[in-house]
Design a protein around this motif. Structure first.
Motif, PDB file in Angstrom:
ATOM      1  N   GLU A  30      32.822  51.887  36.688  1.00 41.00           N
ATOM      2  CA  GLU A  30      31.498  52.382  37.074  1.00 41.00           C
ATOM      3  C   GLU A  30      31.126  51.943  38.490  1.00 41.00           C
ATOM      4  N   LEU A  31      29.961  52.416  38.940  1.00 45.03           N
ATOM      5  CA  LEU A  31      29.434  52.046  40.261  1.00 45.03           C
ATOM      6  C   LEU A  31      29.384  50.528  40.397  1.00 45.03           C
ATOM      7  N   GLY A  32      29.893  50.016  41.488  1.00 48.10           N
ATOM      8  CA  GLY A  32      29.812  48.580  41.737  1.00 48.10           C
ATOM      9  C   GLY A  32      30.787  47.736  40.922  1.00 48.10           C
ATOM     10  N   ALA A  33      31.724  48.385  40.232  1.00 46.96           N
ATOM     11  CA  ALA A  33      32.673  47.624  39.410  1.00 46.96           C
ATOM     12  C   ALA A  33      33.644  46.818  40.267  1.00 46.96           C
ATOM     13  N   GLY A  34      33.893  47.290  41.493  1.00 47.34           N
ATOM     14  CA  GLY A  34      34.808  46.568  42.368  1.00 47.34           C
ATOM     15  C   GLY A  34      36.018  47.381  42.804  1.00 47.34           C
ATOM     16  N   LYS A  35      35.937  48.685  42.671  1.00 45.31           N
ATOM     17  CA  LYS A  35      37.073  49.541  43.043  1.00 45.31           C
ATOM     18  C   LYS A  35      37.386  49.414  44.533  1.00 45.31           C
ATOM     19  N   THR A  36      36.336  49.456  45.345  1.00 44.28           N
ATOM     20  CA  THR A  36      36.570  49.352  46.790  1.00 44.28           C
ATOM     21  C   THR A  36      37.069  47.961  47.156  1.00 44.28           C
ATOM     22  N   VAL A  37      36.525  46.942  46.497  1.00 51.18           N
ATOM     23  CA  VAL A  37      36.986  45.571  46.768  1.00 51.18           C
ATOM     24  C   VAL A  37      38.479  45.454  46.443  1.00 51.18           C
ATOM     25  N   LEU A  38      38.901  46.035  45.334  1.00 53.21           N
ATOM     26  CA  LEU A  38      40.321  45.986  44.987  1.00 53.21           C
ATOM     27  C   LEU A  38      41.156  46.737  46.029  1.00 53.21           C
ATOM     28  N   ALA A  39      40.653  47.889  46.465  1.00 46.63           N
ATOM     29  CA  ALA A  39      41.363  48.661  47.499  1.00 46.63           C
ATOM     30  C   ALA A  39      41.474  47.843  48.788  1.00 46.63           C
ATOM     31  N   GLN A  40      40.421  47.082  49.098  1.00 49.91           N
ATOM     32  CA  GLN A  40      40.477  46.219  50.290  1.00 49.91           C
ATOM     33  C   GLN A  40      41.576  45.174  50.142  1.00 49.91           C
ATOM     34  N   GLY A  41      41.744  44.682  48.933  1.00 47.29           N
ATOM     35  CA  GLY A  41      42.808  43.716  48.688  1.00 47.29           C
ATOM     36  C   GLY A  41      44.187  44.331  48.865  1.00 47.29           C
ATOM     37  N   VAL A  42      44.358  45.544  48.363  1.00 44.24           N
ATOM     38  CA  VAL A  42      45.643  46.240  48.519  1.00 44.24           C
ATOM     39  C   VAL A  42      45.933  46.427  50.009  1.00 44.24           C
ATOM     40  N   ALA A  43      44.909  46.873  50.746  1.00 38.27           N
ATOM     41  CA  ALA A  43      45.087  47.082  52.189  1.00 38.27           C
ATOM     42  C   ALA A  43      45.497  45.778  52.867  1.00 38.27           C
ATOM     43  N   LYS A  44      44.832  44.709  52.498  1.00 40.00           N
ATOM     44  CA  LYS A  44      45.152  43.405  53.070  1.00 40.00           C
ATOM     45  C   LYS A  44      46.609  43.039  52.776  1.00 40.00           C
ATOM     46  N   GLY A  45      47.016  43.259  51.537  1.00 36.87           N
ATOM     47  CA  GLY A  45      48.387  42.934  51.139  1.00 36.87           C
ATOM     48  C   GLY A  45      49.427  43.783  51.855  1.00 36.87           C
TER      49      GLY A  45
END
Ligand SMILES: Nc1ncnc2c1ncn2[C@@H]1O[C@H](COP(=O)(O)OP(=O)(O)OP(=O)(O)O)[C@@H](O)[C@H]1O
Ligand SMILES: [Mg+2]
Length: 157
Positions: A30-45
């Protein structure tokens, strides 16, 4: 489960080390669950230099500075657009990089290729439950790599 955004970033960047070119990640939750945060982690990795934000208006952002290209789609504001006709979703799911898709339902209902689904769920406060499931040989190999890791360490994480 993660207890803070930084932990979700770490989950994403660890996941990135298990990915290879052409893989597709569907980010569900859902909204605000952390999907973008996880994507940021993938990008970082993947070593992406730019800071990754939700591609709200463009719906898709391309990052080329990492070890392999990273494509980030957010279909929440798709409106009347067609992800395949208007955004070239077919090219992204058969791309030379890693493609992460937030709000992926419209793509998923029409494309049945191999992808890793990551589901994030609010557990109150900063707690998030993170689950993953594969639907093909490559995505299942990623899931198995985690199962193996926990098996070997005897961890309960
Ligand atoms: N454990 C956690 N993991 C990830 N994010 C967390 C966590 N705890 C708190 N947060 C916060 O929750 C928010 C998650 O926002 P994010 O944009 O990643 O959600 P989203 O799933 O992409 O939502 P949207 O559907 O609106 O795109 C951020 O503000 C982040 O700081
Ligand atoms: Mg988002």
């Amino acid at each position: 489960m993660t207890l803070a955004p930084e932990e979700t970033i770490r989950v994403g960047s660890d996941l990135a080390t298990r990915l290879s070119a052409g893989m597709v990640i569907l980010l569900s939750g859902e909204l605000g669950a952390g999907k973008t945060v996880l994507a940021q982690g993938v990008a970082k990795g993947l070593g992406v230099a730019a800071s990754v934000t939700s591609p709200t208006y463009t719906l898709v952002s391309e990052y080329e500075s990492g070890s392999i290209p990273f494509y980030h789609m957010d279909l929440y504001r798709l409106g009347g657009m067609d992800p395949f006709e208007d955004l070239g979703a077919e090219e992204y799911v058969h791309s030379d990089g890693v493609t992460a898709i937030e709000w992926p339902e419209q793509v998923r209902s029409r494309w049945h290729g191999d992808c890793l689904t990551i589901s994030l769920e609010h557990l109150g406060g900063d707690k998030r439950k993170i689950e993953m499931a594969g639907t093909g040989a490559r995505s299942n190999a990623v899931v198995r790599s985690y199962i193996q890791m926990f098996g070997e360490s005897g961890g309960d994480g």
